[in-house]
Motif scaffolding. Structure first.
Motif, PDB file in Angstrom:
ATOM      1  N   GLU A 178       0.840  -1.198   0.000  1.00  0.00           N
ATOM      2  CA  GLU A 178       0.000   0.000   0.000  1.00  0.00           C
ATOM      3  C   GLU A 178       0.875   1.248   0.000  1.00  0.00           C
ATOM      4  OE1 GLU A 178      -2.706  -0.171   3.247  1.00  0.00           O
ATOM      5  OE2 GLU A 178      -3.854  -1.857   2.418  1.00  0.00           O
ATOM      6  N   ARG A 194      -2.198   7.235  -1.506  1.00  0.00           N
ATOM      7  CA  ARG A 194      -2.944   7.483  -2.734  1.00  0.00           C
ATOM      8  C   ARG A 194      -3.129   8.976  -2.999  1.00  0.00           C
ATOM      9  NH1 ARG A 194      -8.447   4.302  -2.993  1.00  0.00           N
ATOM     10  NH2 ARG A 194      -8.736   5.534  -1.097  1.00  0.00           N
ATOM     11  N   ASN A 252      -3.794   4.758  -8.903  1.00  0.00           N
ATOM     12  CA  ASN A 252      -5.073   5.281  -8.418  1.00  0.00           C
ATOM     13  C   ASN A 252      -5.648   4.470  -7.260  1.00  0.00           C
ATOM     14  OD1 ASN A 252      -7.270   7.188  -8.673  1.00  0.00           O
ATOM     15  ND2 ASN A 252      -8.493   5.486  -9.472  1.00  0.00           N
ATOM     16  N   GLY A 253      -5.372   3.169  -7.223  1.00  0.00           N
ATOM     17  CA  GLY A 253      -5.972   2.325  -6.196  1.00  0.00           C
ATOM     18  C   GLY A 253      -5.264   2.347  -4.862  1.00  0.00           C
ATOM     19  N   ARG A 303      -2.691   0.620  -4.101  1.00  0.00           N
ATOM     20  CA  ARG A 303      -2.089  -0.689  -3.849  1.00  0.00           C
ATOM     21  C   ARG A 303      -1.238  -1.107  -5.030  1.00  0.00           C
ATOM     22  NH1 ARG A 303      -6.246  -4.947  -0.984  1.00  0.00           N
ATOM     23  NH2 ARG A 303      -6.383  -3.887   1.041  1.00  0.00           N
TER      24      ARG A 303
END
Length: 381
Positions: free
Chosen positions: A143, A146, A349-350, A352
């Motif tokens: 992670e 973001r 964008n996610g 992850r």
């Protein structure tokens, strides 16, 4: 009293020596620093050996870029968040800036533009993809911040649109005079620098809590003394300037001998060499499960080049070189930058990352590199 006064200076001397020794042990690539005096000596003895000078100068720039990056980080760490952020923004891509300035002075605008476009594509695809891939091989899912990824991607997209506009007006049925393109590029350069300055104010002052987790210091690394960092920063910058001048003077002939165009050399070779130090940091951070830092380095560096380095070169070109440089890139370079920016936005964008995401980014970079090598642009200017 005399002995007590001598102790601090001795300790300071030992600490500086220990810092350099630790850095060499931590980064074996710094052993390549021996090629710096070699290329300077070769340039005096064999000034016409362009291919040899080109290859040796490329190798010599790698350890200089690593030292420049570490010295910048060390000075920034000692000056606080605001000043440190400004210093990193100004000097984070100093290697690319010095190489581009040398090419600008020689009037090689194609090489400058190719290196700028290549640096943006390399950071957004090769560096980001490599971090995803290497980190994903060791960690199942990673992670990252973001918010910072979206912020940097938006800045990068804005800059690519600003570069797209001068290129578009040259393709219309009745293209305007060259002076119009120069005036447009000058105005856009100033606008981009203002936008970047406000972006730094946003991320470092008014909303810095959103970016707090990005770029934190490595606990395993010992900080450099401030005095040593400043001395290295000045000295290495001068060496980079000297080696860059040799590189630029030999690149055109060497590229012909090696079957490469100056566009390919700038887009691939210069971009990879200039970003070598940042890549090392980004890849090692990803392996240490700090993908947040890797994404910040990759996208942040690309945004710096698009919003700061490229506009500064446009402004400087009015005082350095035979004629002013514009933001008018060839269509292939503009297309690659836009596609790379969109791909990086989608991948980040996610929040992850996984190893196959890195494979897709690296594959896209390989497509661009192979295409540019096999089929260089017919009208790059």
């Amino acid at each position: 009293m005399g002995n007590s006064e001598d102790k601090p200076s001795a300790a300071s001397s030992r600490s500086a020596g220990e810092v350099v020794a630790d850095e060499v042990r931590r980064s074996p690539a710094l052993a390549l620093i021996i090629f710096v005096p070699v290329v300077i000596l070769l340039e005096r003895i064999l000034p016409d050996a362009h291919t040899l000078l080109f290859l040796v100068s490329v190798v010599a720039i790698v350890p200089l870029a690593a030292l420049l990056s570490r010295a910048t980080e060390a000075v920034a760490a000692k000056t606080g968040d605001a000043v440190g952020g400004l210093l990193n923004a100004t000097l984070g891509n100093l290697t690319e800036l010095v190489i581009s300035l040398a090419a600008l002075q020689a009037g090689q605008h194609l090489l400058v533009k190719a290196s700028l476009a290549g640096a943006i594509v390399t950071n957004t695809l090769f560096m980001l993809g490599g971090a995803f891939f290497l980190g994903g091989l060791k960690h199942h899912i990673q992670e990252f911040n973001r918010v910072n990824a979206r912020f940097q991607a938006c800045l990068l997209f804005l800059a690519t649109i600003a570069i797209l506009v001068p290129s578009l007006i040259s393709e219309v049925d009745q293209p305007p005079a060259p002076s119009v393109s120069q005036d447009l590029s000058l105005g856009l350069a100033v606008l981009l620098i203002v936008v970047y300055a406000l972006g730094m104010l946003f991320s470092l002052r008014t909303h810095r809590e959103l970016f707090a987790s990005v770029g934190h210091a490595d606990e395993d690394e010992k900080p450099w003394p401030l005095g040593l960092s400043i001395i290295l920063l000045i000295g290495v910058t001068l060496l980079v300037a000297m080696v860059s001048e040799i590189f630029v003077s030999s690149v055109q002939v060497a590229a012909e001998h090696l079957g490469m165009t100056p566009a390919f050399v700038g887009f691939i070779v210069v971009a990879l060499v200039g970003a070598a130090a940042e890549m090392t940091t980004a890849f090692s951070a990803a392996r240490a499960n700090r993908l947040d830092l890797s994404v910040g380095i990759a996208l942040g560096s690309a945004a710096q080049i698009a919003l700061f380095v490229a506009p500064v070169l446009v402004l400087v070109s009015y005082f350095v070189g035979p004629e002013p440089m514009t933001l008018q890139f060839w269509r292939g370079a503009v297309t690659m930058m836009i596609v790379a920016t969109i791909a990086a936005t989608l991948l980040s964008n996610g929040g992850r990352g996984a190893w196959y995401a890195g494979v897709m980014a690296l594959a896209l970079y390989a497509i661009f590199a192979f295409t540019l090598f096999v089929l260089p642009p017919a009208n790059p200017t």
